[in-house]
Design a protein around this motif. Structure first.
Motif, mmCIF file in Angstrom:
data_model
loop_
_atom_site.group_PDB
_atom_site.id
_atom_site.type_symbol
_atom_site.label_atom_id
_atom_site.label_comp_id
_atom_site.label_asym_id
_atom_site.label_seq_id
_atom_site.Cartn_x
_atom_site.Cartn_y
_atom_site.Cartn_z
ATOM 1 N N PHE A 19 59.149 -7.729 -82.755
ATOM 2 C CA PHE A 19 59.989 -6.715 -82.133
ATOM 3 C C PHE A 19 61.464 -6.907 -82.446
ATOM 4 O O PHE A 19 62.246 -5.993 -82.365
ATOM 5 C CB PHE A 19 59.809 -6.741 -80.611
ATOM 6 N N VAL A 20 61.875 -8.140 -82.750
ATOM 7 C CA VAL A 20 63.299 -8.433 -82.877
ATOM 8 C C VAL A 20 63.572 -9.170 -84.175
ATOM 9 O O VAL A 20 62.804 -10.026 -84.580
ATOM 10 C CB VAL A 20 63.767 -9.319 -81.694
ATOM 11 N N GLN A 21 64.651 -8.807 -84.812
ATOM 12 C CA GLN A 21 65.091 -9.544 -85.992
ATOM 13 C C GLN A 21 66.307 -10.375 -85.602
ATOM 14 O O GLN A 21 67.416 -9.849 -85.469
ATOM 15 C CB GLN A 21 65.459 -8.562 -87.118
ATOM 16 N N LEU A 199 68.199 -6.043 -68.049
ATOM 17 C CA LEU A 199 67.470 -7.310 -68.044
ATOM 18 C C LEU A 199 65.976 -7.048 -68.003
ATOM 19 O O LEU A 199 65.273 -7.407 -67.063
ATOM 20 C CB LEU A 199 67.919 -8.154 -66.842
ATOM 21 N N ASP A 200 65.482 -6.420 -69.049
ATOM 22 C CA ASP A 200 64.086 -5.999 -69.103
ATOM 23 C C ASP A 200 63.307 -6.819 -70.123
ATOM 24 O O ASP A 200 63.783 -7.851 -70.608
ATOM 25 C CB ASP A 200 63.997 -4.501 -69.415
ATOM 26 N N GLU A 201 62.104 -6.351 -70.461
ATOM 27 C CA GLU A 201 61.276 -7.067 -71.430
ATOM 28 C C GLU A 201 61.950 -7.149 -72.796
ATOM 29 O O GLU A 201 61.789 -8.131 -73.523
ATOM 30 C CB GLU A 201 59.908 -6.380 -71.554
ATOM 31 N N GLY A 202 62.709 -6.113 -73.154
ATOM 32 C CA GLY A 202 63.417 -6.140 -74.427
ATOM 33 C C GLY A 202 64.461 -7.239 -74.470
ATOM 34 O O GLY A 202 64.629 -7.909 -75.489
ATOM 35 N N PHE A 203 65.155 -7.433 -73.374
ATOM 36 C CA PHE A 203 66.150 -8.505 -73.276
ATOM 37 C C PHE A 203 65.472 -9.861 -73.463
ATOM 38 O O PHE A 203 65.942 -10.701 -74.236
ATOM 39 C CB PHE A 203 66.839 -8.426 -71.909
ATOM 40 N N LEU A 204 64.356 -10.064 -72.762
ATOM 41 C CA LEU A 204 63.655 -11.345 -72.846
ATOM 42 C C LEU A 204 63.029 -11.549 -74.220
ATOM 43 O O LEU A 204 63.003 -12.662 -74.736
ATOM 44 C CB LEU A 204 62.584 -11.417 -71.757
ATOM 45 N N SER A 205 62.515 -10.477 -74.815
ATOM 46 C CA SER A 205 61.943 -10.580 -76.159
ATOM 47 C C SER A 205 63.014 -10.980 -77.163
ATOM 48 O O SER A 205 62.758 -11.754 -78.090
ATOM 49 C CB SER A 205 61.313 -9.245 -76.578
ATOM 50 N N THR A 206 64.218 -10.454 -76.974
ATOM 51 C CA THR A 206 65.323 -10.797 -77.867
ATOM 52 C C THR A 206 65.685 -12.271 -77.743
ATOM 53 O O THR A 206 65.835 -12.978 -78.746
ATOM 54 C CB THR A 206 66.554 -9.926 -77.547
ATOM 55 N N VAL A 207 65.812 -12.752 -76.507
ATOM 56 C CA VAL A 207 66.121 -14.167 -76.293
ATOM 57 C C VAL A 207 65.029 -15.046 -76.899
ATOM 58 O O VAL A 207 65.306 -16.043 -77.567
ATOM 59 C CB VAL A 207 66.280 -14.484 -74.793
#
Length: 355
Positions: A19-21, A199-207
């Motif tokens: 999901f994240v680069q 501060l959602d799933e996207g934030f955590l996926s990025t971290v």
């Protein structure tokens, strides 16, 4: 015990979807101490590991979140089955919402294998057809959800970067690890400036993705900084959820009107919070490195009225009222569960030292 309670929370291997680069290559780090990345995503050492044997390295491209690093247990398979049953009974238009809340679980190969096994073993024709249709519908739904998530992840990457950059020294722009108290406070302030919805799933996926990239590149200092981000996130979200729970649970439990519950809560606030609850709130706001100091100070102060058992009870109520209410398999649940698991282990270890 609270620790056993947390150990049972679903933690399923991460998705093979990327999901994240991560873009950490240009960040310079000067470390003032030796730091070694661990299998825990939130803390430098895993206190549940009682032996001194070296831990196996996390395979490349895998998640750094603890629950994403192993095969599902029997209990987790049971929870997975519950999700499959609910999704199979859901209407197609309901799938995107359900999938987005637990994308890491439903997009994992283990989830699809479980659906296939269930379909093979199912003898009831209608349910068998539902399971077969679910696999096809999930593929299309996941593709749509991932496409939508990718549009939001650019914003989330900027949010994560704003918190991480606050850890850099103002003069040199370097990251000096371990971080000073000033830099930790700056990170906490940067996180507090973000909208709660960010501060959602996207934030955590990025971290998680940045942490994995840093781990692969040998940037152990950056792994430690990203651990701080997850710790601060968990503390902030747990505090927010505890406040909401306190405001709403009275009416739900008592069956009385919200107005009556508000009157009861107002009376309790006038009396002041319980000592264990006050300490719990304080621990959620301070650097996790200071937990032992804060707890020992409270436990040794007879006037504080706080005991280790009372604090464990407060953690237990938080687990039941907050963490278990989160979407099963979500990164939010796993991160907050690991955060409280560490706190439980610290309390129990301190209790043994002081006994």
């Amino acid at each position: 015990s609270p620790l056993a309670f947390l150990a049972g929370i679903v933690a399923i291997p991460s998705s093979t979807y990327a999901f994240v680069q991560p873009t950490l290559g240009s960040m310079a780090i000067s470390s003032t101490s030796s730091y070694h990345a661990s299998r825990s995503a939130l803390f430098a050492s895993d206190s549940s590991n009682d032996d001194d044997e070296p831990q196996e390295p996390v395979p490349p491209s895998s998640s750094q979140i603890e629950g994403n690093q192993r095969a599902p247990t029997a209990q987790e398979l049971s929870l997975m089955d519950d999700m499959i049953t609910k999704l199979a009974a859901a209407e197609p238009y309901e799938l995107p919402g359900a999938v987005s809340k637990a994308i890491r679980v439903v997009s994992s190969p283990q989830f699809f294998l479980r659906i296939a096994n269930r379909a093979d073993q199912e003898t009831e024709p209608e349910m068998k057809a539902r399971l077969l249709a679910l696999s096809e519908n999930l593929v299309q739904t996941i593709q749509a959800v991932v496409s939508t998530m990718e549009e939001r992840l650019d914003d989330r990457a900027k949010d994560v970067e704003s918190v991480v950059q606050a850890a850099a020294e103002p003069d040199s722009g370097e990251f000096l690890v371990p971080l000073s108290a000033e830099r930790v406070d700056a990170m906490r302030d940067a996180l507090a400036k973000l909208d709660a919805s960010a501060l959602d799933e996207g934030f955590l996926s990025t971290v998680d993705a940045w942490m994995n990239k840093s781990h692969q590149d040998g940037m152990d200092g950056m792994v430690g900084i990203l651990q701080k981000v997850l710790q601060m996130y968990a503390g902030a979200e747990i505090r927010r959820a505890r406040a909401a729970l306190q405001a709403n649970v009275g009416a739900a439990v008592s069956g009385k009107s919200q107005a009556t519950a508000d009157e009861v809560l107002a009376a309790e606030e006038k009396q002041g919070p319980k000592p264990a609850a006050s300490l719990m709130e304080r621990l959620m706001q301070v650097d996790a490195d200071l937990w032992d100091v804060e707890m020992r100070k409270s436990f040794e102060d007879a006037e504080s009225g706080v005991t280790s058992k009372a604090l464990l009870g407060e953690v237990q109520r938080t687990i039941e009222g907050v963490v278990l209410g989160l979407e099963n398999g979500s990164m939010a649940q796993r991160v907050q569960a690991e955060f409280l698991k560490e706190l439980v282990q610290r309390i129990e270890a301190l209790e043994k030292q002081m006994s």
